[in-house]
Scaffold this motif. Structure first.
Motif, short mmCIF file in Angstrom:
data_model
loop_
_atom_site.label_atom_id
_atom_site.label_comp_id
_atom_site.label_asym_id
_atom_site.label_seq_id
_atom_site.Cartn_x
_atom_site.Cartn_y
_atom_site.Cartn_z
N HIS A 33 0.79 5.59 8.74
CA HIS A 33 1.59 4.42 9.13
C HIS A 33 3.04 4.60 8.70
O HIS A 33 3.97 4.37 9.50
CB HIS A 33 0.99 3.16 8.51
CG HIS A 33 1.76 1.92 8.81
ND1 HIS A 33 1.55 1.14 9.93
CD2 HIS A 33 2.77 1.31 8.12
CE1 HIS A 33 2.38 0.11 9.92
NE2 HIS A 33 3.13 0.19 8.84
N GLU A 34 3.27 4.99 7.45
CA GLU A 34 4.64 5.15 6.97
C GLU A 34 5.33 6.32 7.66
O GLU A 34 6.52 6.26 7.97
CB GLU A 34 4.65 5.34 5.45
CG GLU A 34 4.11 4.15 4.66
CD GLU A 34 4.85 2.85 4.93
OE1 GLU A 34 6.04 2.92 5.29
OE2 GLU A 34 4.25 1.78 4.79
N VAL A 41 2.77 6.42 -1.51
CA VAL A 41 1.42 5.96 -1.23
C VAL A 41 0.72 5.69 -2.55
O VAL A 41 0.99 6.37 -3.56
CB VAL A 41 0.65 6.98 -0.37
CG1 VAL A 41 0.52 8.32 -1.10
CG2 VAL A 41 -0.71 6.45 0.04
N GLU A 61 -7.91 4.55 3.01
CA GLU A 61 -6.72 3.70 2.95
C GLU A 61 -5.47 4.54 2.75
O GLU A 61 -4.43 4.30 3.37
CB GLU A 61 -6.86 2.66 1.84
CG GLU A 61 -7.92 1.61 2.09
CD GLU A 61 -7.57 0.67 3.23
OE1 GLU A 61 -6.38 0.63 3.62
OE2 GLU A 61 -8.48 -0.01 3.73
N GLN A 62 -5.55 5.52 1.86
CA GLN A 62 -4.40 6.40 1.64
C GLN A 62 -4.05 7.16 2.92
O GLN A 62 -2.88 7.30 3.26
CB GLN A 62 -4.70 7.40 0.52
CG GLN A 62 -4.79 6.80 -0.86
CD GLN A 62 -4.90 7.87 -1.93
OE1 GLN A 62 -4.06 8.77 -2.02
NE2 GLN A 62 -5.94 7.79 -2.75
N HIS A 73 0.82 -1.21 0.00
CA HIS A 73 0.00 0.00 0.00
C HIS A 73 0.85 1.26 0.00
O HIS A 73 0.42 2.31 -0.46
CB HIS A 73 -0.92 0.01 1.22
CG HIS A 73 -1.80 -1.20 1.31
ND1 HIS A 73 -2.90 -1.37 0.52
CD2 HIS A 73 -1.72 -2.30 2.10
CE1 HIS A 73 -3.49 -2.52 0.82
NE2 HIS A 73 -2.78 -3.11 1.76
N GLY A 74 2.07 1.15 0.54
CA GLY A 74 2.95 2.30 0.62
C GLY A 74 4.29 1.87 1.16
O GLY A 74 4.47 0.73 1.59
N THR A 82 -2.31 4.81 5.29
CA THR A 82 -0.98 4.45 4.79
C THR A 82 0.01 5.56 5.05
O THR A 82 1.14 5.32 5.51
CB THR A 82 -1.04 4.14 3.28
OG1 THR A 82 -1.84 2.97 3.07
CG2 THR A 82 0.35 3.89 2.72
#
Length: 242
Positions: free
Chosen positions: A98-99, A83, A91-92, A69-70, A95
């Motif tokens: 999270h990153e 991303v 979701e983006q 996802h990324g 992501t």
């Protein structure tokens, strides 16, 4: 309610809660960290490698092709956060969070702590340009600092599972920080404690923009935290209520 390490991470990196949600971290990141957010359609490892190579950057990009996802590509305190812009907004959003959390926890915070202890003389060590001296290594040991390269978070075994426990721990911590950044526990907990779990999940999806699966996991995590008894020195000493 919120674990101390989470509170400290949010405070130190400066990503305090905004006044409006859902939060758009992509617009906040450039003013706080040396990280560029790159949104590519149908993200793959090869797409990331090609984007980097066109800019003269040679960096290995591994991972599970079926769950990509990324990713964060970071070095010497700078990073590129990739991303997949073809995914849904929720979701983006997660992501990116999270990153970003990986960068903060695995790169930025350890670097800031090492700089506070050693000063800028440690930069060549952190950037991989020289080995630490024996004295620096000993100091790092006593100060519980890491002067080595970050854990390879892309590492997987032959079956596609995390190759090391350290990778699992890092992913878990990044998820928790991402959730805290997007939906701070102090704001969310009072809203979701006394309503059905399905309704609470929907609230986090619509008001805070979390993916439904992550929202459901977060509701369970917050309820678990509230059920965990707080430490009481009086109770520990057996004098509570006396």
């Amino acid at each position: 309610m919120t674990p101390l390490w989470l509170e400290e991470a949010v405070e130190e990196c400066g990503f305090t809660a905004p006044s409006r949600f859902p939060r758009n971290l992509s617009t906040e990141i450039p003013s706080r960290l040396s990280v560029k957010v790159v949104a590519l359609p149908h993200l793959t490892q090869q797409a990331v490698r090609d984007w980097l190579l066109r800019r003269g950057i040679r960096q290995p990009v591994e991972g599970d092709a079926n769950d990509f996802h990324g990713c964060m590509v970071a070095k010497a305190g700078h990073g590129f956060l990739f991303v997949d812009r073809s995914e849904e907004n929720a979701e983006q959003r997660f992501t990116v969070a999270h990153e970003l959390s990986h960068f903060i926890l695995d790169q930025w915070l350890p670097r800031q702590r090492a700089l506070r202890v050693f000063g800028e003389q440690i930069l060549p060590v952190l950037d991989g340009l020289r080995e630490p001296t024996p004295e620096e290594s000993m100091t790092a040991l006593f100060e519980k600092l890491s002067l080595g390269p970050p854990v390879d978070l892309m590492a997987r075994d032959a079956s596609g599972h995390y190759a090391r426990r350290a990778v699992m721990d890092s992913e878990w911590r990044a998820d928790l920080l991402a959730l805290e950044l997007l939906a701070p526990a102090r704001l969310v907990a009072p809203l979701v404690m006394d309503i059905p779990a399905e309704e609470a999940t929907g609230l986090l999806f619509f008001r805070y923009g979390l993916p439904r699966q992550k929202a459901d996991t977060y509701v369970q995590e917050l309820r678990r935290r509230l059920r965990t008894p707080r430490f009481s020195i009086e109770k520990f000493l057996g004098v509570e209520g006396g």
